[in-house]
Design a protein around this motif. Structure first.
Motif, PDB file in Angstrom:
ATOM      1  N   GLY A  94       0.778  -1.231   0.000  1.00 28.84           N
ATOM      2  CA  GLY A  94       0.000   0.000   0.000  1.00 28.84           C
ATOM      3  C   GLY A  94       0.808   1.277   0.000  1.00 28.84           C
ATOM      4  N   HIS A  95       2.133   1.159   0.136  1.00 33.35           N
ATOM      5  CA  HIS A  95       2.946   2.383   0.196  1.00 33.35           C
ATOM      6  C   HIS A  95       3.251   2.893  -1.210  1.00 33.35           C
ATOM      7  CE1 HIS A  95       6.516   4.975   0.706  1.00 33.35           C
ATOM      8  NE2 HIS A  95       5.912   5.291   1.834  1.00 33.35           N
ATOM      9  N   VAL A  96       2.843   4.125  -1.485  1.00 31.31           N
ATOM     10  CA  VAL A  96       3.125   4.772  -2.767  1.00 31.31           C
ATOM     11  C   VAL A  96       3.592   6.195  -2.493  1.00 31.31           C
ATOM     12  CG1 VAL A  96       1.427   3.409  -4.055  1.00 31.31           C
ATOM     13  CG2 VAL A  96       0.769   5.620  -3.076  1.00 31.31           C
ATOM     14  N   PHE A  97       4.230   6.792  -3.486  1.00 32.20           N
ATOM     15  CA  PHE A  97       4.535   8.220  -3.413  1.00 32.20           C
ATOM     16  C   PHE A  97       4.578   8.781  -4.821  1.00 32.20           C
ATOM     17  CE2 PHE A  97       8.691   6.286  -3.862  1.00 32.20           C
ATOM     18  CZ  PHE A  97       9.438   7.180  -4.602  1.00 32.20           C
ATOM     19  N   SER A  98       4.511  10.084  -4.896  1.00 32.98           N
ATOM     20  CA  SER A  98       4.524  10.771  -6.187  1.00 32.98           C
ATOM     21  C   SER A  98       5.919  11.249  -6.515  1.00 32.98           C
ATOM     22  CB  SER A  98       3.552  11.959  -6.167  1.00 32.98           C
ATOM     23  OG  SER A  98       2.226  11.525  -6.029  1.00 32.98           O
ATOM     24  N   ARG A  99       6.125  11.527  -7.793  1.00 35.22           N
ATOM     25  CA  ARG A  99       7.449  11.980  -8.255  1.00 35.22           C
ATOM     26  C   ARG A  99       7.260  12.914  -9.432  1.00 35.22           C
ATOM     27  NH1 ARG A  99       6.341   7.110  -8.565  1.00 35.22           N
ATOM     28  NH2 ARG A  99       7.766   6.425  -6.941  1.00 35.22           N
ATOM     29  N   ILE A 100       8.366  13.532  -9.869  1.00 31.31           N
ATOM     30  CA  ILE A 100       8.295  14.451 -11.001  1.00 31.31           C
ATOM     31  C   ILE A 100       9.663  14.526 -11.658  1.00 31.31           C
ATOM     32  CG2 ILE A 100       8.818  16.472  -9.558  1.00 31.31           C
ATOM     33  CD1 ILE A 100       6.391  16.413 -12.579  1.00 31.31           C
ATOM     34  N   HIS A 101       9.673  14.497 -12.996  1.00 31.35           N
ATOM     35  CA  HIS A 101      10.918  14.654 -13.747  1.00 31.35           C
ATOM     36  C   HIS A 101      11.314  16.122 -13.734  1.00 31.35           C
ATOM     37  CE1 HIS A 101      13.710  14.724 -17.127  1.00 31.35           C
ATOM     38  NE2 HIS A 101      13.759  13.402 -17.093  1.00 31.35           N
ATOM     39  N   VAL A 102      12.607  16.384 -13.624  1.00 32.46           N
ATOM     40  CA  VAL A 102      13.086  17.760 -13.498  1.00 32.46           C
ATOM     41  C   VAL A 102      12.725  18.613 -14.713  1.00 32.46           C
ATOM     42  CG1 VAL A 102      15.401  17.293 -14.450  1.00 32.46           C
ATOM     43  CG2 VAL A 102      15.085  19.142 -12.776  1.00 32.46           C
ATOM     44  N   ASP A 103      12.635  18.025 -15.893  1.00 28.98           N
ATOM     45  CA  ASP A 103      12.218  18.799 -17.072  1.00 28.98           C
ATOM     46  C   ASP A 103      10.788  19.311 -16.925  1.00 28.98           C
ATOM     47  OD1 ASP A 103      14.620  18.579 -18.413  1.00 28.98           O
ATOM     48  OD2 ASP A 103      13.996  16.880 -19.651  1.00 28.98           O
ATOM     49  N   ASP A 104       9.933  18.520 -16.286  1.00 32.82           N
ATOM     50  CA  ASP A 104       8.557  18.955 -16.078  1.00 32.82           C
ATOM     51  C   ASP A 104       8.472  20.031 -15.001  1.00 32.82           C
ATOM     52  OD1 ASP A 104       6.954  17.561 -17.986  1.00 32.82           O
ATOM     53  OD2 ASP A 104       7.313  15.707 -16.886  1.00 32.82           O
ATOM     54  N   ILE A 105       9.355  19.996 -14.023  1.00 29.77           N
ATOM     55  CA  ILE A 105       9.423  21.099 -13.057  1.00 29.77           C
ATOM     56  C   ILE A 105       9.741  22.397 -13.789  1.00 29.77           C
ATOM     57  CG2 ILE A 105      10.655  22.069 -11.080  1.00 29.77           C
ATOM     58  CD1 ILE A 105      11.224  19.200 -10.171  1.00 29.77           C
ATOM     59  N   ALA A 106      10.795  22.361 -14.611  1.00 25.92           N
ATOM     60  CA  ALA A 106      11.202  23.567 -15.336  1.00 25.92           C
ATOM     61  C   ALA A 106      10.090  24.073 -16.243  1.00 25.92           C
ATOM     62  CB  ALA A 106      12.471  23.279 -16.139  1.00 25.92           C
TER      63      ALA A 106
END
Length: 268
Positions: free
Chosen positions: A160-172
């Motif tokens: 049940g353990h999940v977390f979110s993430r983001i690619h640095v290009d999408d941050i920019a």
């Protein structure tokens, strides 16, 4: 257009590159001075704050919980004539949600009081403040692929353990989009697929032609206190406001696409 970046770290470096490509002049603040690089105690910095059209801080709270940028220049930033002010915060401000979805209306109840306070202070600092809450950041040189190439990576089986993430290009891309539109306020910058860390590690291993490591229970794993604290929180980060307000279409909507891009760059 002149962008002042307070703290030129990994994510802010990508934002600087994107802004420079769009015609911005860049002044950065780091721990050591250099060409177009100041320090927080530079006598020139107040003038730059007063003249910049856009200001971004990526400096995290100090060990004592205070924000070094606000402690040194909070009054000047609050009075700045900038048309846009941004702060890179963390989705850690939400704390444990038991796997439920959190959005920008969710309360600040993270375990790090300094991070929660900085998030709140930057939101209230200026009429043009944008606070970008970031989950697990990855990209070239900083992904599960790089960790696996450096040595074995444990795969923790915590149901049940999940977390979110983001690619640095999408941050920019999201930060740049906010400079052209979107109201001031809070924005989660996250991809579309919260997932277990062990699934990301397994996918990266297969991309490298490796057999994924066997799963371990949390009790069996040798983890640092910080690593164990990570598994004490579970949440899914909603990104709807980012898409609606900023018009963002993610380059890498899930870790499969993002890791493939990292692998391509790694092999180029």
């Amino acid at each position: 257009m002149h962008l002042l970046i307070l703290g030129l770290g990994y994510s802010a470096g990508y934002i600087a590159d994107a802004a420079r490509a769009a015609g911005f002049a860049i002044t950065a603040v780091r721990s050591r001075p250099g060409p177009d690089v100041l320090t927080l105690d530079s006598p020139d910095l107040p003038g730059v704050i007063a003249g910049a059209t856009h200001i971004l801080s990526s400096v995290p709270p100090a060990v004592d919980g205070s924000d070094p940028v606000l402690a040194a220049h909070g009054d000047a930033l609050a009075r700045a004539p900038a048309r846009w002010i941004g702060y890179l915060s963390s989705t850690g401000v939400y704390g444990d949600a038991g796997g439920a979805w959190v959005d920008e209306a969710s309360p600040r109840q993270g375990r790090r009081a300094g991070r929660n306070l900085a998030d709140e202070q930057w939101e209230a600092l200026h009429p043009q403040s944008r606070v970008f809450r970031l989950p697990g950041i990855y990209g070239p040189g900083r992904s599960a692929l790089d960790r696996l190439r450096a040595g074995p990576v444990a795969r923790i089986d915590k149901p049940g353990h999940v977390f979110s993430r983001i690619h640095v290009d999408d941050i920019a891309a999201a930060v740049r989009a906010s400079m052209h539109g979107g109201a001031p306020g809070l924005y989660n910058i996250a991809d579309d697929l919260p997932a277990p860390g062990e699934a990301v590690t397994a996918a990266a291993a297969r991309m490298l032609g490796q057999e994924p490591a066997p799963l371990q229970s949390l009790a069996e794993a040798t983890l640092s206190p910080m690593g164990r604290a990570f598994y004490a929180e579970c949440r899914r980060v909603a990104n709807g406001r980012m898409k609606r307000q900023l018009g963002v279409s993610l380059l890498y909507p899930d870790y499969h696409a993002g890791l493939q891009a990292c692998l391509k760059e790694m092999r180029s």
